[in-house]
Design a protein around this motif. Structure first.
Motif, PDB file in Angstrom:
ATOM      1  N   ILE A  39       0.865  -1.147  -0.024  1.00  0.00           N
ATOM      2  CA  ILE A  39       0.146  -0.195  -0.057  1.00  0.00           C
ATOM      3  C   ILE A  39       0.737   1.464   0.370  1.00  0.00           C
ATOM      4  O   ILE A  39       1.948   1.534   0.626  1.00  0.00           O
ATOM      5  N   SER A  40       0.136   1.975  -0.785  1.00  0.00           N
ATOM      6  CA  SER A  40       1.511   3.530  -1.175  1.00  0.00           C
ATOM      7  C   SER A  40       0.079   4.283  -1.590  1.00  0.00           C
ATOM      8  O   SER A  40      -0.725   4.359  -2.006  1.00  0.00           O
ATOM      9  N   GLU A  41       0.736   5.642  -1.689  1.00  0.00           N
ATOM     10  CA  GLU A  41      -0.436   6.374  -1.796  1.00  0.00           C
ATOM     11  C   GLU A  41      -0.611   6.159  -3.202  1.00  0.00           C
ATOM     12  O   GLU A  41      -1.905   6.919  -4.314  1.00  0.00           O
ATOM     13  N   GLU A  42       0.037   5.848  -4.045  1.00  0.00           N
ATOM     14  CA  GLU A  42      -0.058   6.436  -5.478  1.00  0.00           C
ATOM     15  C   GLU A  42      -1.295   4.948  -5.881  1.00  0.00           C
ATOM     16  O   GLU A  42      -1.588   4.606  -7.154  1.00  0.00           O
ATOM     17  N   ASN A  43      -1.683   4.201  -4.886  1.00  0.00           N
ATOM     18  CA  ASN A  43      -2.424   2.578  -5.914  1.00  0.00           C
ATOM     19  C   ASN A  43      -3.398   3.062  -4.684  1.00  0.00           C
ATOM     20  O   ASN A  43      -4.710   1.734  -4.550  1.00  0.00           O
ATOM     21  N   LEU A  44      -3.798   4.384  -3.820  1.00  0.00           N
ATOM     22  CA  LEU A  44      -5.096   3.771  -2.898  1.00  0.00           C
ATOM     23  C   LEU A  44      -6.344   5.015  -4.334  1.00  0.00           C
ATOM     24  O   LEU A  44      -5.360   5.830  -5.261  1.00  0.00           O
ATOM     25  N   ASP A  45      -7.099   5.247  -3.346  1.00  0.00           N
ATOM     26  CA  ASP A  45      -8.270   6.284  -4.191  1.00  0.00           C
ATOM     27  C   ASP A  45      -8.051   8.013  -3.031  1.00  0.00           C
ATOM     28  O   ASP A  45      -7.489   7.669  -3.046  1.00  0.00           O
ATOM     29  N   GLU A  46      -8.921   9.008  -4.616  1.00  0.00           N
ATOM     30  CA  GLU A  46      -8.917   9.732  -3.568  1.00  0.00           C
ATOM     31  C   GLU A  46      -8.530  10.217  -2.529  1.00  0.00           C
ATOM     32  O   GLU A  46      -7.958  11.404  -2.476  1.00  0.00           O
ATOM     33  N   GLU A  47      -9.882  10.073  -1.963  1.00  0.00           N
ATOM     34  CA  GLU A  47      -9.043  10.158  -0.492  1.00  0.00           C
ATOM     35  C   GLU A  47      -8.313   9.358   0.453  1.00  0.00           C
ATOM     36  O   GLU A  47      -8.723   9.338   1.475  1.00  0.00           O
ATOM     37  N   GLY A  48      -8.188   8.267  -0.396  1.00  0.00           N
ATOM     38  CA  GLY A  48      -6.764   7.313   1.018  1.00  0.00           C
ATOM     39  C   GLY A  48      -6.941   6.508   0.461  1.00  0.00           C
ATOM     40  O   GLY A  48      -5.921   5.565   2.117  1.00  0.00           O
ATOM     41  N   TYR A  49      -7.515   5.373   0.956  1.00  0.00           N
ATOM     42  CA  TYR A  49      -8.135   4.159   0.701  1.00  0.00           C
ATOM     43  C   TYR A  49      -8.330   3.359  -0.102  1.00  0.00           C
ATOM     44  O   TYR A  49      -8.179   3.299  -1.168  1.00  0.00           O
ATOM     45  N   PRO A  50      -8.075   1.766   0.200  1.00  0.00           N
ATOM     46  CA  PRO A  50      -7.906   0.507  -0.570  1.00  0.00           C
ATOM     47  C   PRO A  50     -10.053   0.453  -0.904  1.00  0.00           C
ATOM     48  O   PRO A  50     -10.059  -0.531  -0.112  1.00  0.00           O
ATOM     49  N   GLN A  51      -9.704   1.524  -2.047  1.00  0.00           N
ATOM     50  CA  GLN A  51     -11.356   1.173  -2.527  1.00  0.00           C
ATOM     51  C   GLN A  51     -11.768   1.473  -3.789  1.00  0.00           C
ATOM     52  O   GLN A  51     -11.477   2.750  -4.405  1.00  0.00           O
ATOM     53  N   ASN A  52     -12.295   0.220  -4.717  1.00  0.00           N
ATOM     54  CA  ASN A  52     -12.659   0.690  -5.759  1.00  0.00           C
ATOM     55  C   ASN A  52     -14.531   0.269  -5.834  1.00  0.00           C
ATOM     56  O   ASN A  52     -14.592  -1.046  -6.323  1.00  0.00           O
ATOM     57  N   GLU A  53     -15.439   0.862  -6.051  1.00  0.00           N
ATOM     58  CA  GLU A  53     -16.615   0.347  -6.224  1.00  0.00           C
ATOM     59  C   GLU A  53     -16.819   0.217  -7.059  1.00  0.00           C
ATOM     60  O   GLU A  53     -17.789  -0.778  -7.866  1.00  0.00           O
ATOM     61  N   GLU A  54     -16.597   1.293  -8.383  1.00  0.00           N
ATOM     62  CA  GLU A  54     -16.685   1.242  -9.397  1.00  0.00           C
ATOM     63  C   GLU A  54     -16.430  -0.002 -10.080  1.00  0.00           C
ATOM     64  O   GLU A  54     -17.119  -0.187 -10.913  1.00  0.00           O
ATOM     65  N   LEU A  55     -15.508  -0.617 -10.124  1.00  0.00           N
ATOM     66  CA  LEU A  55     -15.022  -2.176 -10.638  1.00  0.00           C
ATOM     67  C   LEU A  55     -16.198  -3.131 -10.093  1.00  0.00           C
ATOM     68  O   LEU A  55     -16.594  -3.578 -11.856  1.00  0.00           O
ATOM     69  N   LEU A  56     -16.952  -3.294  -9.370  1.00  0.00           N
ATOM     70  CA  LEU A  56     -17.877  -3.701  -9.120  1.00  0.00           C
ATOM     71  C   LEU A  56     -19.349  -4.224 -10.548  1.00  0.00           C
ATOM     72  O   LEU A  56     -20.089  -5.131  -9.897  1.00  0.00           O
ATOM     73  N   THR A  57     -19.038  -3.316 -10.740  1.00  0.00           N
ATOM     74  CA  THR A  57     -20.488  -2.508 -11.531  1.00  0.00           C
ATOM     75  C   THR A  57     -20.041  -2.967 -13.290  1.00  0.00           C
ATOM     76  O   THR A  57     -20.281  -2.964 -14.133  1.00  0.00           O
ATOM     77  N   VAL A  58     -18.930  -2.661 -13.366  1.00  0.00           N
ATOM     78  CA  VAL A  58     -18.437  -2.427 -15.036  1.00  0.00           C
ATOM     79  C   VAL A  58     -19.340  -3.757 -15.728  1.00  0.00           C
ATOM     80  O   VAL A  58     -19.741  -3.045 -16.417  1.00  0.00           O
ATOM     81  N   GLY A  59     -19.686  -5.089 -14.997  1.00  0.00           N
ATOM     82  CA  GLY A  59     -20.134  -5.677 -16.567  1.00  0.00           C
ATOM     83  C   GLY A  59     -21.060  -6.061 -16.282  1.00  0.00           C
ATOM     84  O   GLY A  59     -21.770  -5.181 -17.911  1.00  0.00           O
ATOM     85  N   LEU A  60     -21.923  -5.311 -15.222  1.00  0.00           N
ATOM     86  CA  LEU A  60     -23.527  -4.997 -15.206  1.00  0.00           C
ATOM     87  C   LEU A  60     -23.925  -3.351 -16.031  1.00  0.00           C
ATOM     88  O   LEU A  60     -24.793  -3.453 -16.909  1.00  0.00           O
ATOM     89  N   ASP A  61     -23.038  -2.530 -15.662  1.00  0.00           N
ATOM     90  CA  ASP A  61     -23.024  -1.353 -16.265  1.00  0.00           C
ATOM     91  C   ASP A  61     -22.661  -1.409 -17.624  1.00  0.00           C
ATOM     92  O   ASP A  61     -23.243  -0.902 -18.313  1.00  0.00           O
ATOM     93  N   THR A  62     -22.439  -1.925 -18.488  1.00  0.00           N
ATOM     94  CA  THR A  62     -22.020  -2.216 -19.652  1.00  0.00           C
ATOM     95  C   THR A  62     -23.024  -3.144 -20.256  1.00  0.00           C
ATOM     96  O   THR A  62     -23.706  -2.958 -21.583  1.00  0.00           O
ATOM     97  N   LEU A  63     -23.552  -4.180 -19.916  1.00  0.00           N
ATOM     98  CA  LEU A  63     -24.798  -4.851 -20.534  1.00  0.00           C
ATOM     99  C   LEU A  63     -25.801  -3.600 -20.532  1.00  0.00           C
ATOM    100  O   LEU A  63     -26.748  -3.908 -21.456  1.00  0.00           O
ATOM    101  N   THR A  64     -26.116  -3.029 -19.411  1.00  0.00           N
ATOM    102  CA  THR A  64     -27.435  -1.570 -19.071  1.00  0.00           C
ATOM    103  C   THR A  64     -26.690  -0.845 -19.896  1.00  0.00           C
ATOM    104  O   THR A  64     -28.167  -0.307 -21.476  1.00  0.00           O
TER     105      THR A  64
END
Length: 188
Positions: free
Chosen positions: A99-124
């Protein structure tokens, strides 16, 4: 979608300014099977990483970890690529060095909610022309995933107590126990 193709897409997306938007465009150009295949891979990896011990490690990192936060953490972990994903599953303490600043989100957390819906969003987008939630598309995705054999478990029994975490994860505790994420990005 096979594992190799999935991980290649993840690695390529890491080079993009807007990884999830890039993935949506690429998957859209490949058709509905690609969207379903991507969703299948994400959900399979989410299931594989649905581990009590990994939840404990995430708890140490962020001084707490709700159900949703654990999902977003695992989305982040998948987005780091196959090598990091597998290393962390094998040894959660690897997070202390990774873990480093380069691989965290803009708020400084290890989180990625958006990836979880890419497939469904694409189909939609492919079926309706926009990204807004659609019950019919969700049902179609769910049916397609069941046909592929996806079985999801939504139950986990934690095998740790908060007071056990410093001993269970000494390297993580040394780095994050007294100074949990988010990183103060202004000081780094």
């Amino acid at each position: 979608m096979d594992k190799q193709t999935f991980w290649q897409l993840i690695n390529q997306s890491r080079q993009q300014e807007e990884p999830e938007e890039w993935l949506l465009e690429v998957l859209s150009s490949k058709g509905e099977d690609a969207a379903v295949g991507f969703e299948y891979m994400v959900r399979s990896l989410m299931q594989k990483s649905y581990m009590s011990s990994l939840w404990g490690a995430a708890y140490v990192l962020m001084d707490g970890c709700s159900d949703d936060t654990f999902d977003y953490f695992r989305g982040w972990l998948i987005a780091q690529g196959e090598e990091v994903f597998n290393k962390v599953l094998q040894n959660h303490e690897y997070l202390a060095e990774y873990i480093s600043e380069e691989n965290l989100d803009e708020e400084g957390y290890p989180q990625n909610e958006e990836l979880l819906t890419v497939g469904l969003d694409t189909l939609t987008v492919m079926r309706t022309g926009d990204i807004d939630w659609d019950d019919d598309v969700w049902a179609a995705m769910d049916d397609a995933l069941q046909k592929l054999g996806l079985v999801e478990s939504h139950r986990i029994e934690l095998d740790w107590e908060e007071e056990d975490l410093p001993e269970r994860f000494p390297r993580l505790w040394k780095r994050f126990g007294e100074d949990p994420l988010p990183l103060d990005l202004d000081e780094e």
